[in-house]
Design a protein around this motif. Structure first.
Motif, PDB file in Angstrom:
ATOM      1  N   ALA B 119     -77.526 -58.075   1.795  1.00  0.00           N
ATOM      2  CA  ALA B 119     -78.813 -58.759   2.002  1.00  0.00           C
ATOM      3  C   ALA B 119     -79.181 -59.629   0.811  1.00  0.00           C
ATOM      4  N   THR B 120     -78.996 -59.111  -0.395  1.00  0.00           N
ATOM      5  CA  THR B 120     -79.284 -59.923  -1.591  1.00  0.00           C
ATOM      6  C   THR B 120     -78.270 -59.577  -2.677  1.00  0.00           C
ATOM      7  N   LEU B 121     -78.141 -60.511  -3.613  1.00  0.00           N
ATOM      8  CA  LEU B 121     -77.232 -60.302  -4.743  1.00  0.00           C
ATOM      9  C   LEU B 121     -77.806 -61.076  -5.919  1.00  0.00           C
ATOM     10  N   ASP B 122     -78.007 -60.407  -7.036  1.00  0.00           N
ATOM     11  CA  ASP B 122     -78.506 -61.132  -8.213  1.00  0.00           C
ATOM     12  C   ASP B 122     -77.789 -60.633  -9.452  1.00  0.00           C
ATOM     13  N   SER B 123     -78.353 -60.901 -10.623  1.00  0.00           N
ATOM     14  CA  SER B 123     -77.639 -60.599 -11.858  1.00  0.00           C
ATOM     15  C   SER B 123     -77.647 -59.110 -12.194  1.00  0.00           C
ATOM     16  N   VAL B 124     -78.530 -58.343 -11.570  1.00  0.00           N
ATOM     17  CA  VAL B 124     -78.616 -56.921 -11.932  1.00  0.00           C
ATOM     18  C   VAL B 124     -78.209 -55.976 -10.804  1.00  0.00           C
ATOM     19  N   GLY B 125     -77.992 -56.488  -9.642  1.00  0.00           N
ATOM     20  CA  GLY B 125     -77.617 -55.589  -8.566  1.00  0.00           C
ATOM     21  C   GLY B 125     -77.599 -56.278  -7.223  1.00  0.00           C
ATOM     22  N   ALA B 126     -77.669 -55.461  -6.188  1.00  0.00           N
ATOM     23  CA  ALA B 126     -77.554 -55.995  -4.834  1.00  0.00           C
ATOM     24  C   ALA B 126     -78.357 -55.127  -3.878  1.00  0.00           C
ATOM     25  N   HIS B 127     -78.613 -55.679  -2.718  1.00  0.00           N
ATOM     26  CA  HIS B 127     -79.259 -54.935  -1.641  1.00  0.00           C
ATOM     27  C   HIS B 127     -78.297 -54.955  -0.461  1.00  0.00           C
ATOM     28  N   LEU B 128     -77.848 -53.779  -0.088  1.00  0.00           N
ATOM     29  CA  LEU B 128     -76.893 -53.647   0.999  1.00  0.00           C
ATOM     30  C   LEU B 128     -77.578 -52.942   2.164  1.00  0.00           C
ATOM     31  N   VAL B 129     -77.443 -53.511   3.351  1.00  0.00           N
ATOM     32  CA  VAL B 129     -78.021 -52.878   4.542  1.00  0.00           C
ATOM     33  C   VAL B 129     -76.885 -52.212   5.318  1.00  0.00           C
TER      34      VAL B 129
END
Lengths: 220, 423
Positions: B119-129
């Motif tokens: 779902a999201t990806l940035d410099s500190v982590g991610a959001h996985l559904v």
């Protein structure tokens, strides 16, 4: 037919004027959550839902008074600033009632202090006489609030909530933020004081048919 | 009640009735409303001081950190040899399916039959559904790492740890076994969050309204296991001696504070929007969704939830959000029955809530093209005719009316069709 269909649909699905408008949460819990999340519509919804109730509580306690609308304003400002302190969001209405009661209490006490300060030098006098109230009151109502003005502030509030607002004892206790036992004692004293002072008010004599009757809640 | 109290109540009722008569004629609350709404909400002084201290501390920390580090580059993700972009779905069809790997060393191993979306990806982590199935998640404990795994109505927030997690949509059963570190799990019966420590496992079911935390290796229901009732519902009655209210003014003699630190919001169980929507409380459900933002809800929703999100927004009177959810369903669940049905829902939003009849006609046509024998085909045909008529395209409307009468001679739109043809 098509017109009727579309009207039926419109009734089922009312059009919203603004897309940014939050549909009013039906429950108090969700309204509180929206307030805590600082949703821009939440304050309006709180006011629209509870302003009539808050004003009614204030009128019951204060009587005909020119400052009722200012007090309504103060109640909502306090509520919006302190909504994070509400423990049970379902008790939103009771919490607002309590804020209204405490707001009225603070205003009454300020006026009482003002009356005492009138014996002080001119430079220390409080605000001038209040303008006339918003609505004409009957002689009986004026007499009731003249007597209540002479009572101790906490007794006056307990009396007004119990007998004018028609609250149950537990509601009065919750609104005043004290225990049931405390409110019973306070009401007992208030009844005695009120009936005693009411004897000087001809407009109340018929209502009370005063006699030696024990106050509600037992002896003081 | 004694006689005096009764007389006082009669007097009080009379006074109250007189007051109510006066108030019913007084419309002056409107001016107060405008003042209240215009009034900026002030925070108490104590908070301002804390905030100032926090700002200074943050500024100092920021200066210190800036001196020693540069902004981190966004993480990269891959699924086997395939670079994984935000929004992409991956599924594990058989054992040995490649892992989802992140450039900081974190990885997610999907169990066979599982399906997940980045779902999201940035410099500190991610959001996985994780839409369904199970996964073994290992998050490398980097400084400031922040990962989230969403599973239906549940979410797991993690900074560095290893755990197994699973979700079964059919009964909304969530399971998590934590091997290392600490995670916070939230959603549904877990309310705003429950912290789990290494060596604990959790199972929770929205449908059963129940969750259970147990120690690894302990028998369920044994000494190390604790079955836990859901957090008290907001509607729970106060127990005797427990105070409902914090002192609202802070100056009350004998007023009770309820033991809450001032200015700290007491814990509130947020009901799930899915549950509220299921009860038909769409405005309430929408209010819960709006707490985190509708876009965020769309980004973490499964295909099944997208349809419900769209319906919730539609019935809450939020057509723009409804369209966002339905469009996401159309693209994310392309080809599924739910996505095809979303075309009909989109058409309804345009027709019923936006009066955009040409657009409504386009979507009713889309539905009919994709689902010519679908359960809503008759209704779609009738409403297509209405849409065309209202959009001013009489020729097309008459043509559809003829087709409608041929197919559904006694359908609910029969009269409309005949009126159109009679003109």
């Amino acid at each position: 037919m098509a017109k009727k269909d579309s009207q039926a649909v419109a009734e089922l699905l009312p059009l919203r004027k603004s897309q940014s408008e939050l549909p009013a949460p039906e429950s108090d819990e969700l309204l509180v959550l929206s307030l805590r999340a600082r949703h821009p519509d939440a304050g309006t919804q709180l006011f629209d839902r509870y302003a009539p109730h808050v004003r009614r509580v204030l009128v019951r306690v204060m009587g005909p008074d020119s400052e009722i609308l200012d007090l309504v304003h103060d109640v909502f400002v306090t509520a919006l600033e302190s909504v994070n302190r509400l423990i049970d969001p379902k008790a939103l209405r009771a919490w607002l009632t309590q804020i209204a009661v405490f707001t009225a209490r603070a205003r009454i006490r300020r006026r009482v202090r003002g009356r005492i300060l009138r014996f002080l030098p001119f430079s220390e006098l409080p605000e001038p006489e209040l303008p006339p109230p918003d609505f004409e009151a009957s002689q009986a109502m004026q007499a009731v609030y003249r007597v209540l003005d002479a009572l101790d502030t906490d007794q006056r509030i307990a009396f007004a909530l119990r007998f004018v607002a028609g609250m149950e004892l537990t509601e009065v206790a919750a609104s005043c933020g004290v225990s049931l036992a405390t409110i019973k004692r306070r009401l007992a004293r208030a009844q005695i004081s009120f009936t005693s002072m009411a004897q000087k008010e001809p407009a109340l004599s018929e209502w009370l048919a005063l006699g030696a009757v024990a106050p509600e809640g037992g002896a003081p | 009640m004694n006689a005096l109290a009764e007389r006082l109540q009669r007097l009080g009722r009379e006074v109250a009735a007189e007051q109510d008569r006066a108030l019913s004629q007084d419309l002056s609350l409107g001016s107060v409303r405008a003042r209240v709404i215009a009034q900026p909400v002030r925070r108490p002084l104590r908070i301002k001081l804390w905030a100032s201290a926090a700002v200074l501390a943050a500024a100092a920390a920021g200066i210190a950190v800036y001196g020693f580090s540069r902004p981190r580059a966004p993480l990269a993700a891959s699924f086997g040899d395939h670079p994984l972009a935000v929004g992409e779905w991956v599924s594990a069809t058989e054992p040995g399916t490649p892992h989802i790997r992140f450039s900081d060393g974190s990885e997610v191993a999907l169990s066979p039959g599982s399906r997940a979306r980045l779902a999201t990806l940035d410099s500190v982590g991610a959001h996985l559904v994780l839409e369904s199935g199970a996964a073994d998640v290992r998050v490398t404990p980097n400084h400031g790492a922040r990962y989230r795994v969403s599973l239906g109505p549940f979410a797991v927030d993690v900074t560095g740890t290893r755990f197994d997690v699973g979700f079964r949509p059919s009964d909304e059963l969530f399971t998590l076994t934590l091997h290392e570190g600490k995670v916070v799990v939230s959603g549904c019966v877990l309310g705003e969050g429950r912290t789990l420590l290494a060596g604990e496992s959790l199972s929770a079911s929205c449908r059963a309204g129940h969750f259970e935390i147990s120690a690894l290796g302990a028998e369920t229901g044994g000494g190390a296991s604790a079955a836990v009732a859901p957090p008290p519902a907001p509607s729970a009655e106060p127990v005797p001696g427990e105070q409902l209210l914090a002192d609202p003014m802070g100056d009350s003699e004998g007023a009770h504070n309820g033991g809450q630190p001032h200015d700290q919001a007491p814990a509130v169980v947020v009901p799930s929007w899915q549950g509220l929507s299921g009860q038909g409380r769409f405005a309430d459900a929408y209010a819960v969704i709006a707490l985190d933002g509708f876009e965020a809800a769309v980004s973490r929703a499964s295909v099944t939830e997208l349809a419900l999100l769209g319906d919730t927004a539609r019935f809450a009177g939020k057509p723009a959000d409804a369209l966002t959810a339905y469009q996401a369903l159309r693209s994310r669940g392309a080809g599924t029955a739910a996505a095809k049905q979303a075309a009909f829902s989109i058409a309804r939003v345009h027709f019923d809530q936006r009066a955009a009849y040409a657009e409504a006609a386009r979507w009713f046509r889309t539905y009919l093209a994709e689902q010519p024998g679908g359960p809503l085909a008759r209704e779609a045909q009738g409403r297509l005719m209405e849409s065309l008529s209202r959009a001013g395209d009489r020729v097309a409307a008459r043509k559809v009316a003829e087709q409608y009468l041929a197919q559904y001679p006694h359908g609910p739109h029969e009269r409309v069709a005949r009126q159109l043809l009679a003109r």
